[in-house]
Enzyme design. Structure first.
Site, PDB file in Angstrom:
ATOM      1  N   GLY A  71       0.815  -1.454   0.128  1.00  0.00           N
ATOM      2  CA  GLY A  71      -0.214  -0.173  -0.435  1.00  0.00           C
ATOM      3  C   GLY A  71       0.764   1.241  -0.079  1.00  0.00           C
ATOM      4  O   GLY A  71      -0.136   2.682   0.169  1.00  0.00           O
ATOM      5  N   SER A  97      -3.129   1.767  -3.846  1.00  0.00           N
ATOM      6  CA  SER A  97      -3.284   3.260  -3.219  1.00  0.00           C
ATOM      7  C   SER A  97      -3.812   3.511  -2.057  1.00  0.00           C
ATOM      8  O   SER A  97      -3.524   3.932  -1.301  1.00  0.00           O
ATOM      9  CB  SER A  97      -3.573   3.845  -4.491  1.00  0.00           C
ATOM     10  OG  SER A  97      -4.610   4.165  -4.506  1.00  0.00           O
ATOM     11  N   PHE A  99      -6.205   0.724   0.367  1.00  0.00           N
ATOM     12  CA  PHE A  99      -7.145  -0.556   0.861  1.00  0.00           C
ATOM     13  C   PHE A  99      -8.260  -0.552   1.022  1.00  0.00           C
ATOM     14  O   PHE A  99      -9.032  -1.684   1.515  1.00  0.00           O
ATOM     15  CB  PHE A  99      -6.282  -1.721   1.826  1.00  0.00           C
ATOM     16  CG  PHE A  99      -5.165  -2.099   1.001  1.00  0.00           C
ATOM     17  CD1 PHE A  99      -5.616  -2.900   0.399  1.00  0.00           C
ATOM     18  CD2 PHE A  99      -4.001  -1.517   1.117  1.00  0.00           C
ATOM     19  CE1 PHE A  99      -4.113  -3.306  -0.590  1.00  0.00           C
ATOM     20  CE2 PHE A  99      -2.483  -1.475   0.397  1.00  0.00           C
ATOM     21  CZ  PHE A  99      -2.648  -3.046  -0.018  1.00  0.00           C
ATOM     22  N   HIS A 131      -4.705  15.473   3.478  1.00  0.00           N
ATOM     23  CA  HIS A 131      -4.148  14.055   4.491  1.00  0.00           C
ATOM     24  C   HIS A 131      -3.187  14.926   5.512  1.00  0.00           C
ATOM     25  O   HIS A 131      -3.021  16.161   5.703  1.00  0.00           O
ATOM     26  CB  HIS A 131      -3.215  12.997   3.353  1.00  0.00           C
ATOM     27  CG  HIS A 131      -3.514  12.147   3.053  1.00  0.00           C
ATOM     28  ND1 HIS A 131      -3.989  12.565   1.832  1.00  0.00           N
ATOM     29  CD2 HIS A 131      -4.540  11.059   2.951  1.00  0.00           C
ATOM     30  CE1 HIS A 131      -4.710  11.427   1.021  1.00  0.00           C
ATOM     31  NE2 HIS A 131      -4.672  10.364   2.246  1.00  0.00           N
ATOM     32  N   HIS A 132      -3.027  13.769   6.860  1.00  0.00           N
ATOM     33  CA  HIS A 132      -2.425  14.118   7.861  1.00  0.00           C
ATOM     34  C   HIS A 132      -1.409  14.840   7.232  1.00  0.00           C
ATOM     35  O   HIS A 132      -0.282  14.329   6.093  1.00  0.00           O
ATOM     36  CB  HIS A 132      -2.144  13.592   8.787  1.00  0.00           C
ATOM     37  CG  HIS A 132      -1.650  11.977   8.034  1.00  0.00           C
ATOM     38  ND1 HIS A 132      -0.160  11.252   7.891  1.00  0.00           N
ATOM     39  CD2 HIS A 132      -2.412  10.903   7.383  1.00  0.00           C
ATOM     40  CE1 HIS A 132      -0.134  10.778   7.564  1.00  0.00           C
ATOM     41  NE2 HIS A 132      -0.870  10.074   6.816  1.00  0.00           N
ATOM     42  N   LYS A 135       2.280  12.486   5.639  1.00  0.00           N
ATOM     43  CA  LYS A 135       1.979  11.957   4.842  1.00  0.00           C
ATOM     44  C   LYS A 135       3.438  12.585   3.808  1.00  0.00           C
ATOM     45  O   LYS A 135       3.893  14.197   3.801  1.00  0.00           O
ATOM     46  CB  LYS A 135       0.313  12.147   3.985  1.00  0.00           C
ATOM     47  CG  LYS A 135       0.932  11.073   2.896  1.00  0.00           C
ATOM     48  CD  LYS A 135      -0.616  11.519   2.385  1.00  0.00           C
ATOM     49  CE  LYS A 135      -0.666  10.095   0.833  1.00  0.00           C
ATOM     50  NZ  LYS A 135      -0.090   8.563   0.932  1.00  0.00           N
TER      51      LYS A 135
END
Length: 233
Positions: A71, A97, A99, A131-132, A135
């Site tokens: 992933g 990319s 799951f 995103h956080h 990342k």
């Protein structure tokens, strides 16, 4: 099932706990700097390592005839090299990319909407992802998958980050706090906007999907995605 976890960060630890809850055994926990990896103990490997180490981990598994589920995003310039090695070794490799079951349904919805919107050129499409701050890559692998799927089903020919063009999908990114992941696909005309959106509330769905994919890939050979696992193809 004996699982090797390649990349023992937050996601790796979450995968470990879910795997143990499902009565699997963790036989390897590989973190940054790990060099001595015993592949012979593994039935399957789950890779959530860094973009810099992902290709090496994936291909090492394939060289040792270990099915591998990955992933990690940000390494896909070498994806087809990994595919070639998988075919050469008659192995099993599943990359996604994302799951999450919800994201896989979102992918299917995105493809359907792209086919509909192809007939309405007055709408311009774009993708925004958030995103956080930890990342490492931008845009996200999920956003790239969304763009690639739109290109496959429409008249767009490519995507670019923060760029608008007649046949180019613009992807914009934001990094904020601890947000697990939000993706918006929007179609905008002069008079209105149509949007579809997926918001992850936590990372549990990502980890559970990875474990389910590892369970599914045992005994198989070839190149797979989560669409195969969930029979959404």
């Amino acid at each position: 099932m004996k699982i090797g976890i390649l990349g023992y960060g937050k996601m790796g630890r979450m995968i470990e706990q879910l795997a143990l809850d499902r009565d699997h055994t963790i036989v390897a926990r590989v973190d940054l700097g790990s060099t001595d990896i015993d592949y012979s103990t593994m039935d399957v490997a789950i890779n959530f390592s860094t973009p810099d180490t992902a290709f090496e981990h994936i291909t090492d598994c394939l060289q040792h005839h270990i099915p591998v589920v990955s992933g990690t995003t940000g390494w896909l310039d070498r994806y087809y090299e990994a595919v070639a090695i998988c075919h050469e070794k008659e192995g099993a490799f599943l990359y996604s990319s994302n799951f999450s079951l919800g994201v896989q349904l979102f992918f299917a919805l995105n493809k359907s909407l792209a086919m509909i919107m192809k007939n309405f050129p007055q709408y311009r499409t774009g993708i925004h992802e958030t995103h956080h701050t930890e990342k490492l890559d931008a845009p996200s692998g999920t956003a790239i998958t969304l763009a690639d799927d739109i290109i496959q089903k429409s008249n767009y020919i490519s995507w670019q980050r923060d760029h608008h063009g007649d046949a180019i999908i613009s992807i914009t990114s934001a990094r904020q706090g601890s947000i697990p992941g939000t993706h918006v696909v929007h179609y905008t005309s002069e008079i209105d906007t149509i949007e579809i959106k997926h918001t992850a509330h936590n990372r549990m769905g990502f980890a559970l999907g990875a474990v389910m994919a590892a369970e599914w890939i045992i005994g198989k050979k070839g190149i797979f995605t989560m669409q195969d696992v969930l029979n959404l193809g």
